[in-house]
Design an enzyme around this catalytic site. Structure first.
Site, PDB file in Angstrom:
ATOM      1  N   ASN A 116       0.498  -0.960  -0.007  1.00 37.14           N
ATOM      2  CA  ASN A 116      -0.017  -0.426   0.211  1.00 37.14           C
ATOM      3  C   ASN A 116       0.895   1.287   0.315  1.00 37.14           C
ATOM      4  OD1 ASN A 116      -1.424  -1.802   1.318  1.00 37.14           O
ATOM      5  ND2 ASN A 116      -3.186  -1.358   1.383  1.00 37.14           N
ATOM      6  N   HIS A 122      -6.445  -9.150   4.256  1.00 40.63           N
ATOM      7  CA  HIS A 122      -7.200  -8.727   5.156  1.00 40.63           C
ATOM      8  C   HIS A 122      -8.121  -8.730   5.352  1.00 40.63           C
ATOM      9  CE1 HIS A 122      -7.653  -5.144   7.933  1.00 40.63           C
ATOM     10  NE2 HIS A 122      -8.544  -4.706   7.226  1.00 40.63           N
ATOM     11  N   ASP A 179       2.471  -4.957  12.909  1.00 39.46           N
ATOM     12  CA  ASP A 179       0.720  -4.778  11.769  1.00 39.46           C
ATOM     13  C   ASP A 179       1.332  -3.248  12.256  1.00 39.46           C
ATOM     14  OD1 ASP A 179      -1.092  -3.786  10.037  1.00 39.46           O
ATOM     15  OD2 ASP A 179      -2.472  -3.954  11.529  1.00 39.46           O
ATOM     16  N   GLY A 192      -4.104   2.978  12.903  1.00 33.60           N
ATOM     17  CA  GLY A 192      -3.209   1.769  12.672  1.00 33.60           C
ATOM     18  C   GLY A 192      -2.034   2.485  13.769  1.00 33.60           C
TER      19      GLY A 192
END
Lengths: 428, 313
Positions: A100, A185, A310, A329
C-alpha cells in the site's frame, strides 16, 4: 569477519526444538557454525575471546509478516532506513512489507526499484509483497507469476479486502497454478463501512460507528469455502474476535490455511480507547476483553500461527484529528517482542510458543529459510534480556512515526543486541 | 447567612457530556437555571454577570435553535458573543480542528461553545485551549445542554424526575440527544424506555441501564413522558428504513399510539421536527400535551446557567 563465540546463553530455537543453556558460534562468513548445549569453553580455541551471556536469551531474528513502509510515496512516515533501524532495535531481522504505497507495488518495474532501495538502505531482510489487484482497486489481478519471479514473496491488498467473490475465486485459482501465497485482510467493506471501532457498548457510548465482528467472520467463511475448490496457499492476515476463531477452529480440520493476529489485539481491548485515543484506532479494531482472551487461547491451541506487529507508521498530524478523521494504525515493530513477552510474564503463553509464532512459523508460511538457528544458515539472531523493565515512551521510538498504541506501558524484556548475517547491527 | 457566597460547586472545567457530571453538578446547574426562567420573561432581560467576558460559538454543523439559544444566553448575561459558522469556511480550506482552536485560543476567549459533526470533537478541543469548552453537540455522542433543558422542562411540569417512566423514541443510533438524556434521566432516577426499529438502535444499549423496545406501543405503556427524536436523514449513508410512510405507521407518534402512555403524558421533541414523519402535526401543536415550545424557552435559561458557571471556573 572474525568468528564470534557466545556462551552460557538460554537458547530458544523452536524450529530445531532447542530450549537449553548453551552457546553459539558464528563463522567467518556470518553463518551459524554450532549451537546448543554442546557449545562450551572446550569448543573454543584458547586464544579466542568469547562473550559470556550470563543466561541472557538468544533467539532467532524475528520475522514480522505485516509491516507498512512509507516507501515509495510516504517517505515522511517511514523509509527503508528508518524501518530497518527500528526493526533491529526490536530484534526483527526480516520483514514482509505491504504494497500500500504510492505508487502501489503492482507491477514488475516497481519491484526493481523496491528491491534496490531495500538493499541499499535497509540492513535487515526485506521481503516485499505485491498487491493482488492493480492499484488495489479490487478489480483486475496483478501478474502473480512474473512478480513472483522478480522476488515477490506473497500477494495481498494490505489493509484492503477483495470484496468481489468471483474475483477472489479466480485469484485463488491463479495462485494455485503459480504456487503463490495469498494474504487477505478479512473485512466486509459494506458491513464495516464508516466503522471506526468495535461495534458494542464502547462504540454506543462514544457515539462512533461500530465495526461488527461479523464483517470479519463473513470474509473468512467465504474465503475458506472458496478454498475447498482451489486450495492455494492462503493466509488470513489478522483476526480479532472469538467468532472468527470459532470458524478457524472448525475449518482447520478440512482446509489448509494459516492465520495471524496483531500483537495489538492480544494486548489491548476496546476499553483502552478511553477518551477518543486516536492512536488506538486500528484495523482490525480492538475488541472486547473476552475476544482478547480467546485470541490468546487461539495461540496456545495452534489455531493462530503468527503474531505480527501490523506496523503502520502515521505522522502525528494524521492522528491529531477527531476520531472520525484520524488515520488508522499504530507503529509497533520496535515493541512487538517486548509486548509479546507480557504474555510470557503473565503466564498466558509459554515462551517457546511466543518465539515460534514470531520466527519459524511465519518463515514456514513464507517458505523462507529464516527464523531459525540451524547450522549453516545466516546468523540472524538477537540477544534478549528477558527481565529488563522499561517504559514505552514515544520520544524514544526509532521509527520515523511515533504513533504507538502503548504509550507509557510498563514492559519487561528488551533486546540488547541484534545480528544479521553474523554482523552486530544493533546494540543497546 | 443568607448572603454567604456560594462555593463553586461544579467538578469539571468543561461541559463535554452528562457522563462527566455528578448529581450535585446537575442539581447545581438546574437550580441556577431556574433563577433565569423568570428573568427571561421579564421586560429587562439584560444582566452584566459576564460583562467583559468573550464567548465564541464555534459551529461546524448547521444549527438554528441551539446556536441562537447560546447566543441569546450569552448576550443576556452581558458577554461579548461571536458566532462562527465554519461548515463552509476554514475546514474547506483544509484547516484542522486543532488549528482552528489554536487560532481562536490566541484571541483569549473565556468560553468556547462548540458544535461539530464528529463524536469527541469537543473533547479534542478542550485539550488544546485554555478556556472552558461547552459542548453544543458532538456527532452522535452528547448534547448535554439539551438533556439539561429537557430535565428542567420535566421538573417544571411534573415537579420531579425520580420515579417517572420516560420513553425516548426514534432515531437513537444517530442521536446525541438520546445518549445525553439516557445518562441524565438515569442519574436522576427515572425509568427509561428506548424505542426504535432495530436498524436505528445502537448495539448493547441495554448496558446503559435502559429497557429497549422495537414495538412502540409496548415501549410507551404507562409512560409519563414521551420524547420523540428527529429522523436524521442527513446522517444515513445507506438504507436504514424502507420509507417515511412506513416509519410513520410504526414509529410516528399518533393519537392512537399515545393512548398507551399515561393520560397526562407529556410530549417532548428537541427539534427541528419532521411533521408527519416522527410526529403527528396535531400532537406537536397540542398545548395540553406538547411542551416543545417550553423546551426552547427553558433552553435559554439552562444555557445561561451553564455559561455563568463555566465562565466563572
Amino acid at each position: 569477519m572474525k568468528k564470534k563465540y557466545f556462551l552460557n546463553a538460554n537458547i530458544i530455537d523452536p524450529q530445531n526444538s532447542i530450549e537449553e543453556i548453551g552457546g553459539l558460534i558464528i563463522d567467518e562468513n556470518g553463518k551459524i557454525e554450532a549451537v546448543g548445549k554442546k557449545v562450551n569453553t572446550n569448543n573454543i580455541p584458547s586464544r579466542e575471546k568469547y562473550i559470556d551471556l550470563k543466561e541472557k536469551y538468544i533467539i532467532p531474528g524475528i520475522v514480522d509478516m505485516r509491516v507498512f513502509v512509507g516507501e515509495p510515496g510516504f517517505e515522511y512516515k517511514e523509509n527503508f532506513r528508518t524501518l530497518s533501524e527500528a526493526a533491529l532495535s526490536g530484534g526483527v531481522t526480516s520483514v514482509v512489507t505491504m504494497p500500500n504505497t504510492n505508487p502501489v507495488i503492482d507491477n514488475v518495474s516497481i519491484v526493481d526499484f523496491l528491491k534496490r532501495r531495500g538493499r541499499d538502505k535497509a540492513k535487515i531482510n526485506i521481503f516485499p509483497t505485491a498487491s493482488l489487484t492493480k492499484n488495489l482497486e479490487g478489480t483486475n489481478m496483478t501478474e502473480f507469476g512474473l512478480l513472483k519471479e522478480k522476488g515477490i514473496i506473497a500477494f495481498t491488498d494490505g489493509y484492503k479486502t477483495i470484496q468481489n467473490t468471483r474475483l477472489m475465486s479466480r485469484i485463488m485459482r491463479s495462485a494455485y497454478d503459480l504456487n503463490c501465497l495469498v494474504m487477505q485482510h478479512v473485512e466486509d467493506s459494506e458491513l464495516s463501512k464508516d466503522g471506526m471501532i468495535n461495534d458494542g457498548i464502547v462504540s454506543t457510548k462514544l457515539g462512533l460507528q461500530g465495526i461488527s465482528e461479523l464483517a470479519e467472520k463473513i470474509i473468512i467463511e467465504r474465503d475458506l469455502t472458496l478454498l475447498e475448490d482451489f486450495n492455494c496457499r492462503y493466509h488470513v492476515s489478522q483476526i480479532s474476535s472469538q467468532k472468527s476463531l470459532e470458524v478457524i477452529k472448525k475449518r482447520k480440520e478440512d482446509v489448509d490455511f494459516t492465520c495471524g493476529v496483531s500483537i495489538n489485539n492480544l494486548s489491548l481491548n476496546e476499553n483502552d480507547i478511553g477518551d477518543f485515543k486516536t492512536f488506538l484506532k486500528l484495523s482490525p479494531p480492538l475488541r472486547t476483553e473476552e475476544d482478547r482472551v480467546a485470541l490468546i487461547k487461539g495461540i496456545n491451541n495452534d489455531l493462530i500461527d503468527v503474531i505480527v506487529s501490523d506496523h503502520k507508521p502515521e505522522d502525528e498530524e494524521q492522528k491529531r484529528l477527531t476520531f472520525a478523521q484520524a488515520s488508522t494504525g499504530a507503529s509497533g515493530i520496535e515493541t512487538l517482542l517486548p509486548l509479546a513477552l507480557e504474555l510470557f510474564h503473565n503466564e498466558s503463553v509459554k515462551l517457546k510458543k511466543i518465539i515460534k509464532t514470531l520466527t519459524c512459523n511465519p518463515a514456514k508460511i513464507l517458505k523462507i529459510n529464516k527464523g531459525n538457528l540451524t547450522v549453516g544458515n545466516d546468523a540472524d539472531f538477537c540477544i534478549l534480556d528477558i527481565n529488563k523493565p522499561w517504559v514505552v515512551k514515544k520520544e524514544n521510538f526509532i521509527s520515523k512515526s511515533k504513533n504507538t498504541s502503548i504509550e507509557n506501558r510498563k514492559l519487561q524484556g528488551k533486546i540488547t543486541n541484534t545480528f544479521v548475517k553474523g554482523e552486530e547491527l544493533f546494540k543497546i | 447567612m443568607a448572603n454567604v457566597k456560594k462555593a463553586i460547586k461544579i467538578s469539571q472545567k468543561h461541559l463535554l457530556g452528562i457522563q462527566d457530571l455528578s448529581i450535585a453538578d446537575v442539581n447545581y446547574i438546574l437550580s441556577e437555571a431556574k433563577q433565569f426562567i423568570s428573568l427571561n420573561k421579564s421586560k429587562n432581560k439584560k444582566l452584566d454577570i459576564l460583562r467583559g467576558k468573550t464567548q465564541i460559538n464555534l459551529f461546524f454543523e448547521p444549527s438554528t435553535r441551539t446556536q441562537s439559544s447560546f447566543e441569546l444566553a450569552g448576550k443576556r448575561l452581558g458577554a461579548d458573543v461571536m458566532s462562527m459558522n465554519l461548515n463552509n469556511s476554514a475546514i474547506k480550506k483544509g484547516e484542522t480542528l486543532i488549528d482552528t482552536a489554536m487560532t481562536l485560543n490566541a484571541m483569549h476567549p473565556d468560553i468556547i461553545v462548540i458544535r461539530h459533526q464528529d463524536s469527541g470533537a469537543s473533547n479534542l478541543l478542550s485539550q488544546k485551549v485554555n478556556c472552558a469548552v461547552l459542548n453544543a453537540g458532538d456527532g452522535r455522542r452528547e448534547h448535554p445542554t439539551q438533556a439539561l433543558l429537557d430535565a428542567l422542562t420535566i421538573i417544571d411540569r411534573k415537579e420531579k424526575i425520580e420515579g417517572l417512566k420516560i420513553a425516548i423514541c426514534g432515531d437513537i443510533v444517530h442521536s446525541r440527544v438520546a445518549r445525553s438524556n439516557i445518562y441524565l434521566l438515569n442519574m436522576l432516577g427515572a425509568e427509561v424506555n428506548i424505542i426504535a426499529p432495530s436498524n436505528l438502535m445502537p448495539k448493547d444499549i441495554g448496558k446503559l441501564g435502559v429497557n429497549s423496545f422495537s414495538d412502540m406501543k409496548k415501549g410507551l405503556k404507562d409512560c409519563d413522558i414521551v420524547m420523540m427524536l428527529r429522523l436524521q436523514n442527513e446522517r444515513m449513508t445507506s438504507s436504514f428504513l424502507s420509507s417515511n410512510r412506513e416509519y410513520y405507521e410504526y414509529y410516528g407518534l399518533t393519537p392512537d399510539k399515545l393512548e398507551f402512555a399515561k393520560d397526562d403524558a407529556l410530549i417532548m421533541h428537541p427539534g427541528p421536527m419532521n411533521r408527519g414523519i416522527e410526529i403527528d402535526t396535531r400532537l406537536a401543536d397540542d398545548i395540553n400535551r406538547s411542551v416543545i415550545k417550553e423546551q426552547v424557552e427553558l433552553g435559554v435559561a439552562v444555557r445561561m446557567a451553564c455559561l455563568k458557571i463555566f465562565c466563572e471556573k
